[in-house]
Scaffold this motif. Structure first.
Motif, PDB file in Angstrom:
ATOM      1  N   THR A 152      -0.344  -3.244   2.673  1.00  0.00           N
ATOM      2  CA  THR A 152      -0.389  -2.267   3.765  1.00  0.00           C
ATOM      3  C   THR A 152      -1.478  -2.587   4.777  1.00  0.00           C
ATOM      4  O   THR A 152      -1.720  -1.789   5.691  1.00  0.00           O
ATOM      5  CB  THR A 152      -0.605  -0.846   3.212  1.00  0.00           C
ATOM      6  OG1 THR A 152      -1.946  -0.713   2.731  1.00  0.00           O
ATOM      7  CG2 THR A 152       0.381  -0.525   2.098  1.00  0.00           C
ATOM      8  N   VAL A 153      -2.161  -3.729   4.607  1.00  0.00           N
ATOM      9  CA  VAL A 153      -3.206  -4.118   5.563  1.00  0.00           C
ATOM     10  C   VAL A 153      -2.829  -5.404   6.299  1.00  0.00           C
ATOM     11  O   VAL A 153      -3.679  -6.104   6.821  1.00  0.00           O
ATOM     12  CB  VAL A 153      -4.585  -4.273   4.873  1.00  0.00           C
ATOM     13  CG1 VAL A 153      -5.142  -2.924   4.500  1.00  0.00           C
ATOM     14  CG2 VAL A 153      -4.497  -5.183   3.657  1.00  0.00           C
ATOM     15  N   SER A 154      -1.542  -5.689   6.344  1.00  0.00           N
ATOM     16  CA  SER A 154      -1.063  -6.814   7.142  1.00  0.00           C
ATOM     17  C   SER A 154      -1.021  -6.411   8.608  1.00  0.00           C
ATOM     18  O   SER A 154      -0.850  -5.228   8.949  1.00  0.00           O
ATOM     19  CB  SER A 154       0.345  -7.211   6.677  1.00  0.00           C
ATOM     20  OG  SER A 154       0.967  -8.051   7.612  1.00  0.00           O
ATOM     21  N   ARG A 155      -1.149  -7.381   9.499  1.00  0.00           N
ATOM     22  CA  ARG A 155      -1.049  -7.082  10.930  1.00  0.00           C
ATOM     23  C   ARG A 155       0.336  -6.571  11.298  1.00  0.00           C
ATOM     24  O   ARG A 155       0.525  -5.967  12.358  1.00  0.00           O
ATOM     25  CB  ARG A 155      -1.397  -8.315  11.763  1.00  0.00           C
ATOM     26  CG  ARG A 155      -2.868  -8.657  11.690  1.00  0.00           C
ATOM     27  CD  ARG A 155      -3.353  -9.507  12.851  1.00  0.00           C
ATOM     28  NE  ARG A 155      -4.788  -9.723  12.728  1.00  0.00           N
ATOM     29  CZ  ARG A 155      -5.711  -8.909  13.221  1.00  0.00           C
ATOM     30  NH1 ARG A 155      -5.331  -7.839  13.894  1.00  0.00           N
ATOM     31  NH2 ARG A 155      -6.989  -9.167  13.061  1.00  0.00           N
ATOM     32  N   GLU A 156       1.293  -6.834  10.422  1.00  0.00           N
ATOM     33  CA  GLU A 156       2.647  -6.317  10.652  1.00  0.00           C
ATOM     34  C   GLU A 156       2.722  -4.817  10.366  1.00  0.00           C
ATOM     35  O   GLU A 156       3.745  -4.184  10.637  1.00  0.00           O
ATOM     36  CB  GLU A 156       3.636  -7.045   9.743  1.00  0.00           C
ATOM     37  CG  GLU A 156       3.656  -8.559   9.924  1.00  0.00           C
ATOM     38  CD  GLU A 156       4.437  -9.248   8.814  1.00  0.00           C
ATOM     39  OE1 GLU A 156       5.046  -8.534   7.989  1.00  0.00           O
ATOM     40  OE2 GLU A 156       4.436 -10.487   8.784  1.00  0.00           O
ATOM     41  N   GLY A 157       1.660  -4.249   9.783  1.00  0.00           N
ATOM     42  CA  GLY A 157       1.732  -2.886   9.280  1.00  0.00           C
ATOM     43  C   GLY A 157       1.169  -1.811  10.187  1.00  0.00           C
ATOM     44  O   GLY A 157       0.885  -0.705   9.715  1.00  0.00           O
ATOM     45  N   ARG A 158       0.988  -2.077  11.473  1.00  0.00           N
ATOM     46  CA  ARG A 158       0.417  -1.055  12.368  1.00  0.00           C
ATOM     47  C   ARG A 158       1.280   0.213  12.388  1.00  0.00           C
ATOM     48  O   ARG A 158       0.774   1.335  12.287  1.00  0.00           O
ATOM     49  CB  ARG A 158       0.283  -1.615  13.786  1.00  0.00           C
ATOM     50  CG  ARG A 158      -0.749  -2.723  13.937  1.00  0.00           C
ATOM     51  CD  ARG A 158      -0.742  -3.252  15.359  1.00  0.00           C
ATOM     52  NE  ARG A 158      -1.562  -4.428  15.524  1.00  0.00           N
ATOM     53  CZ  ARG A 158      -2.857  -4.428  15.844  1.00  0.00           C
ATOM     54  NH1 ARG A 158      -3.472  -3.274  16.015  1.00  0.00           N
ATOM     55  NH2 ARG A 158      -3.525  -5.560  15.986  1.00  0.00           N
ATOM     56  N   GLU A 159       2.608   0.029  12.531  1.00  0.00           N
ATOM     57  CA  GLU A 159       3.495   1.186  12.581  1.00  0.00           C
ATOM     58  C   GLU A 159       3.491   1.916  11.243  1.00  0.00           C
ATOM     59  O   GLU A 159       3.514   3.157  11.197  1.00  0.00           O
ATOM     60  CB  GLU A 159       4.923   0.745  12.925  1.00  0.00           C
ATOM     61  CG  GLU A 159       5.881   1.917  13.064  1.00  0.00           C
ATOM     62  CD  GLU A 159       7.327   1.483  13.296  1.00  0.00           C
ATOM     63  OE1 GLU A 159       8.190   2.371  13.390  1.00  0.00           O
ATOM     64  OE2 GLU A 159       7.579   0.263  13.352  1.00  0.00           O
ATOM     65  N   TYR A 160       3.448   1.144  10.156  1.00  0.00           N
ATOM     66  CA  TYR A 160       3.398   1.737   8.818  1.00  0.00           C
ATOM     67  C   TYR A 160       2.164   2.642   8.691  1.00  0.00           C
ATOM     68  O   TYR A 160       2.268   3.787   8.246  1.00  0.00           O
ATOM     69  CB  TYR A 160       3.366   0.625   7.773  1.00  0.00           C
ATOM     70  CG  TYR A 160       3.066   1.094   6.370  1.00  0.00           C
ATOM     71  CD1 TYR A 160       4.097   1.407   5.492  1.00  0.00           C
ATOM     72  CD2 TYR A 160       1.755   1.235   5.911  1.00  0.00           C
ATOM     73  CE1 TYR A 160       3.834   1.857   4.202  1.00  0.00           C
ATOM     74  CE2 TYR A 160       1.481   1.676   4.636  1.00  0.00           C
ATOM     75  CZ  TYR A 160       2.516   1.982   3.782  1.00  0.00           C
ATOM     76  OH  TYR A 160       2.245   2.425   2.513  1.00  0.00           O
ATOM     77  N   GLN A 161       1.006   2.132   9.047  1.00  0.00           N
ATOM     78  CA  GLN A 161      -0.232   2.910   8.922  1.00  0.00           C
ATOM     79  C   GLN A 161      -0.182   4.170   9.789  1.00  0.00           C
ATOM     80  O   GLN A 161      -0.589   5.259   9.351  1.00  0.00           O
ATOM     81  CB  GLN A 161      -1.432   2.052   9.302  1.00  0.00           C
ATOM     82  CG  GLN A 161      -1.715   0.911   8.337  1.00  0.00           C
ATOM     83  CD  GLN A 161      -2.896   0.061   8.787  1.00  0.00           C
ATOM     84  OE1 GLN A 161      -3.652   0.443   9.677  1.00  0.00           O
ATOM     85  NE2 GLN A 161      -3.063  -1.099   8.169  1.00  0.00           N
TER      86      GLN A 161
END
Length: 381
Positions: free
Chosen positions: A196-205
């Motif tokens: 959950t700390v991937s750069r792909e995860g902005r929307e997730y966070q």
């Protein structure tokens, strides 16, 4: 042929005769490193898995064991407290890791720094590698390095008892803890990871922070409904898997552990109106099972996904450094006591000379840079 140390879990201990030599050599290597690169440069190198593994190999520790982290970091910490190099270390293995905040307070008092940001950082990196990034490894080792200028590095390690493997997490002066924050991660790459700390995860966070403003009871109802549907009570008609493995999404989450909400932690998040992912991770009571539960709801209800890519790095192989004095477990050969003594004597003589005469070490580096070890001698210890 493995090109990295995979860090299998090893028991045993370092015999006193070897530990005595390790401390002497560790002191000399640290002294040379600080003299050459400064304290910040030393921290940068400790946060490099290749440099750290090479350090471990040079002092004669097993090249591919979980102890290459705990023993080497322990030796470094011991020396840094005995000497004044302008950098200290807090924490350690097991119970020692829980003493990190108190030891950090001692260090910042020595260096005239504010303890709060470093204690927060210590808690946060542990939460990231326990909760925000999940691959089945439980942290049991945490060492925090801090220099007099306020630069920091963290080396922590988790174990996967089922796989009997360890994984080492390296951190250095991270500016963010929520987006690709690690300097590197060493170990065996997993098939998948709840990241959950991937750069792909902005929307997730962002979506997760919105969801935790809901009443915990509502989130719990959604979770229980999803579990029932995923087990076949009625089809998930509104959810279309993007990938074949998403048909078994619940099984993937369950393979990482229990899926269970801590409603008290969520209520606390709601009361505080938490709107920052770092602060969310620091919530008391927020553990891996709660994040798994929230993440499952996000995936199946809101069609928002974390990354499932394991961020383990595959660095160059530092095995050749085991040829300095040999290895504790006799790979590539048993510890050569006379050679170990000669190396210590040589380095003691070297550090007593004027700086311009230390160029000898750079010449040795150039000579050995392209040397390749006999591959048949690289064996699991």
């Amino acid at each position: 042929m493995r090109n990295v140390a995979e860090l299998p879990l090893h028991g045993g201990h370092v015999p006193p005769w070897l530990a005595h030599r390790m401390r002497k050599l560790t002191r000399l290597v640290l002294l040379l490193a600080v003299d050459e690169y400064g304290t910040k440069g030393l921290l940068e190198r400790l946060s490099d898995p290749v440099w750290f593994q090479a350090f471990n190999n040079v002092i004669g520790m097993d090249w591919d064991s979980s102890g290459s982290t705990t023993v080497t970091a322990g030796m470094i910490k011991d020396v840094l407290w005995r000497e004044e190099f302008g950098v200290k270390a807090a924490g350690g293995k097991g119970k020692k890791s829980r003493a990190t905040p108190e030891e950090l307070r001692e260090i910042v008092e020595l260096y005239g720094l504010d303890p709060k940001p470093y204690i927060r950082t210590s808690r946060l990196v542990a939460k990231v590698d326990t909760v925000a990034l999940q691959t089945g490894y439980q942290l049991y080792h945490h060492v925090f390095f801090l220099d007099e200028e306020g630069n920091w590095a963290v080396i922590q390690q988790g174990m996967n008892k089922r796989e009997r493997m360890a994984r080492r997490f390296h951190w250095f002066d991270a500016e963010t803890f929520a987006l690709d924050p690690h300097k590197a991660i060493a170990g065996l790459k997993a098939e998948f990871a709840l990241n959950t700390v991937s750069r792909e995860g902005r929307e997730y966070q962002k979506t997760l922070l919105d969801i935790v403003q809901e009443k915990p009871a509502k989130i719990e109802r959604e979770l229980e409904s999803l579990k029932a549907m995923a087990k076949g009570y009625r089809p998930l008609v509104y959810y279309k898997p993007r990938e074949p493995w998403e048909k078994d999404l619940l099984k993937r989450y369950e393979s990482l552990g229990r899926i269970e909400l801590n409603k008290k932690a969520l209520e606390f998040a709601r009361e505080l109106s938490v709107n920052n992912y770092e602060e969310f991770l620091l919530l008391k009571g927020l553990g891996p099972s709660t994040l798994r539960a929230l993440s499952l709801v996000l995936e199946l209800v809101y069609d928002v996904h974390p990354s499932w890519k394991d961020p383990v790095t595959h660095p160059p192989d530092p095995f050749k450094f085991t040829y300095a004095v040999g290895g504790k477990d006799r790979v590539p050969f048993p510890i050569d006591k006379p050679a170990y003594g000669e190396l210590i004597s040589f380095l003691e003589e070297l550090v007593s000379r004027h700086p311009e005469e230390k160029s000898l070490m750079r010449n040795v580096t150039r000579i050995t840079k392209n040397w390749k070890f006999p591959e048949g001698e690289k064996k699991a210890t």
